[in-house]
Scaffold this motif. Structure first.
Motif, mmCIF file in Angstrom:
data_model
loop_
_atom_site.group_PDB
_atom_site.id
_atom_site.type_symbol
_atom_site.label_atom_id
_atom_site.label_comp_id
_atom_site.label_asym_id
_atom_site.label_seq_id
_atom_site.Cartn_x
_atom_site.Cartn_y
_atom_site.Cartn_z
ATOM 1 N N ALA A 190 0.878 -1.176 0.000
ATOM 2 C CA ALA A 190 0.000 0.000 0.000
ATOM 3 C C ALA A 190 0.913 1.223 0.000
ATOM 4 O O ALA A 190 1.647 1.440 0.963
ATOM 5 N N SER A 191 0.871 2.000 -1.072
ATOM 6 C CA SER A 191 1.807 3.131 -1.189
ATOM 7 C C SER A 191 1.386 4.321 -0.337
ATOM 8 O O SER A 191 2.219 5.091 0.104
ATOM 9 N N HIS A 192 0.070 4.482 -0.108
ATOM 10 C CA HIS A 192 -0.388 5.594 0.744
ATOM 11 C C HIS A 192 -1.783 5.277 1.284
ATOM 12 O O HIS A 192 -2.786 5.608 0.686
ATOM 13 N N SER A 193 -1.796 4.616 2.449
ATOM 14 C CA SER A 193 -3.049 4.227 3.107
ATOM 15 C C SER A 193 -2.866 4.200 4.621
ATOM 16 O O SER A 193 -1.798 3.815 5.096
ATOM 17 N N ASN A 194 -3.921 4.574 5.330
ATOM 18 C CA ASN A 194 -3.894 4.524 6.794
ATOM 19 C C ASN A 194 -4.843 3.452 7.315
ATOM 20 O O ASN A 194 -5.346 2.636 6.539
ATOM 21 N N CYS A 199 -9.203 5.742 11.768
ATOM 22 C CA CYS A 199 -9.982 6.766 11.066
ATOM 23 C C CYS A 199 -10.812 6.059 9.998
ATOM 24 O O CYS A 199 -10.274 5.566 9.002
ATOM 25 N N ASP A 200 -12.120 5.997 10.257
ATOM 26 C CA ASP A 200 -13.003 5.189 9.413
ATOM 27 C C ASP A 200 -13.279 5.910 8.090
ATOM 28 O O ASP A 200 -14.233 6.665 7.970
ATOM 29 N N HIS A 201 -12.410 5.675 7.121
ATOM 30 C CA HIS A 201 -12.533 6.291 5.797
ATOM 31 C C HIS A 201 -12.380 5.175 4.760
ATOM 32 O O HIS A 201 -11.540 4.285 4.933
ATOM 33 N N PRO A 202 -13.195 5.215 3.674
ATOM 34 C CA PRO A 202 -13.118 4.121 2.688
ATOM 35 C C PRO A 202 -11.722 3.928 2.096
ATOM 36 O O PRO A 202 -11.392 2.825 1.641
ATOM 37 N N VAL A 229 -6.431 10.712 8.187
ATOM 38 C CA VAL A 229 -5.697 10.657 9.452
ATOM 39 C C VAL A 229 -6.649 10.759 10.640
ATOM 40 O O VAL A 229 -6.541 10.028 11.619
ATOM 41 N N THR A 230 -7.606 11.704 10.527
ATOM 42 C CA THR A 230 -8.519 11.944 11.651
ATOM 43 C C THR A 230 -9.837 12.505 11.134
ATOM 44 O O THR A 230 -9.877 13.122 10.065
#
Ligand SMILES: [Zn+2]
Length: 308
Positions: A190-194, A199-202, A229-230
């Motif tokens: 994953a190159s850019h994922s949190n 932080c509940d984001h799709p 992030v938040t």
């Protein structure tokens, strides 16, 4: 402490400005050369990103144009920027040099033509994300309501990546697509994922996804984009560290890295406004983690998980 950053959109911004912005010092670029040096960036990945609204028949040319900016602005006349086309070359970077890697954020620009992917590979692309947020001929992105996985063509792309030691990037991919990639890819990351748990984001990874990636020796690069992030209005470095803490709790201490998304984001974490500020994150991490662990997050974990 040197930094390896797996994602920025400098090329897209230069392309969008029709070459008016300059990689070396345009202050409009979060990750210009001056700032990369100040932030002690050792390796920077440069994504090719094609906006979805561009006509299909213009997309491959746009990708080539962005690569042309990579060659003419990032590499030419910058003897201290080294194009990384072989993973082994990373070991030979000199202290004053920055390695530059081309990556592809969504395969929309190749249509259904694997030859076009091969051309991009020959020009230097070493990480391929199948989608941005929507669907293309390879797979569905994370915002595509259909939520399908990989097409037969998408499977061919992953096989191409495996054969050529190219990363298959799962950031932006639909959840079903993610699990298909887990089944098929030799070098997923994953190159850019949190973390979705924090932080509940799709766009973020569930614990099940993160654990599956870690099990497959995949890396997770945390991203500086505040909405990932938040859910608060302002994002702080401490909020980003919660994602790192969480991935560590899942066993990822040796598989976490950084994928800033500079120049692909319009808002910023406080004290991480551009690439010159990376060391603010490092200094904060050193309060909670051992230097060797922080070095891992900053870039050494990536170097230990190269495709081979
Ligand atoms: Zn992105």
């Amino acid at each position: 402490m040197y930094i390896i950053d797996l994602h920025c959109d400098v090329l897209y911004k230069i392309w969008e400005s029709k070459g008016v912005l300059r990689f070396n010092d345009s202050t409009e670029l979060d990750a210009n050369k001056v700032r990369l040096k100040r932030g002690q960036v050792k390796v920077q990945c440069f994504a090719i990103f094609i906006p979805p609204e561009l006509k299909s028949e213009e997309k491959f040319q746009a990708a080539l144009d962005q690569i042309d900016y990579f060659y003419s602005q990032v590499l030419e006349n910058n003897s201290d920027i080294v194009h990384i086309k072989n993973w082994e070359d990373l070991a030979y970077l000199q202290p004053h040099e920055i390695g530059a890697i081309l990556t592809l954020e969504g395969v929309d620009c190749i249509g259904n033509d694997l030859h076009k992917l091969s051309i991009l590979f020959h020009l230097g692309v070493r990480s391929v994300g199948l989608t941005w947020n929507f669907a293309n001929l390879a797979a569905d992105g994370v915002w595509e309501r259909r939520g399908a996985g990989l097409t037969s063509f998408g499977i061919e792309i992953v096989k191409f990546n495996n054969k050529n030691k190219v990363f298959t990037d799962v950031s932006h991919l639909s959840e079903k697509g993610f699990w298909d990639v887990m089944d098929l890819a030799d070098f997923p990351f994953a190159s850019h994922s949190n973390s979705k748990a924090i932080c509940d984001h799709p766009r973020n990874l569930s614990d099940e996804q993160a654990k599956a990636l870690l099990k497959k020796s995949g890396l997770i690069h945390v991203v500086y984009h505040p909405p990932f992030v938040t859910q608060n209005n302002t994002a702080y470095i401490s909020d980003l560290i919660r994602h790192i803490d969480h991935f560590c709790s899942l066993g990822g201490v040796k598989q976490i890295g950084i994928g800033s998304d500079f120049d692909g984001i319009e808002t910023h974490i406080v004290d991480l406004e551009n690439a010159s500020k990376h060391q603010n994150l490092i200094n904060e991490l050193l309060k909670y983690y051992a230097p060797d662990q922080v070095k891992g997050f900053a870039g050494e974990n990536f170097l230990r998980h190269l495709p081979n």
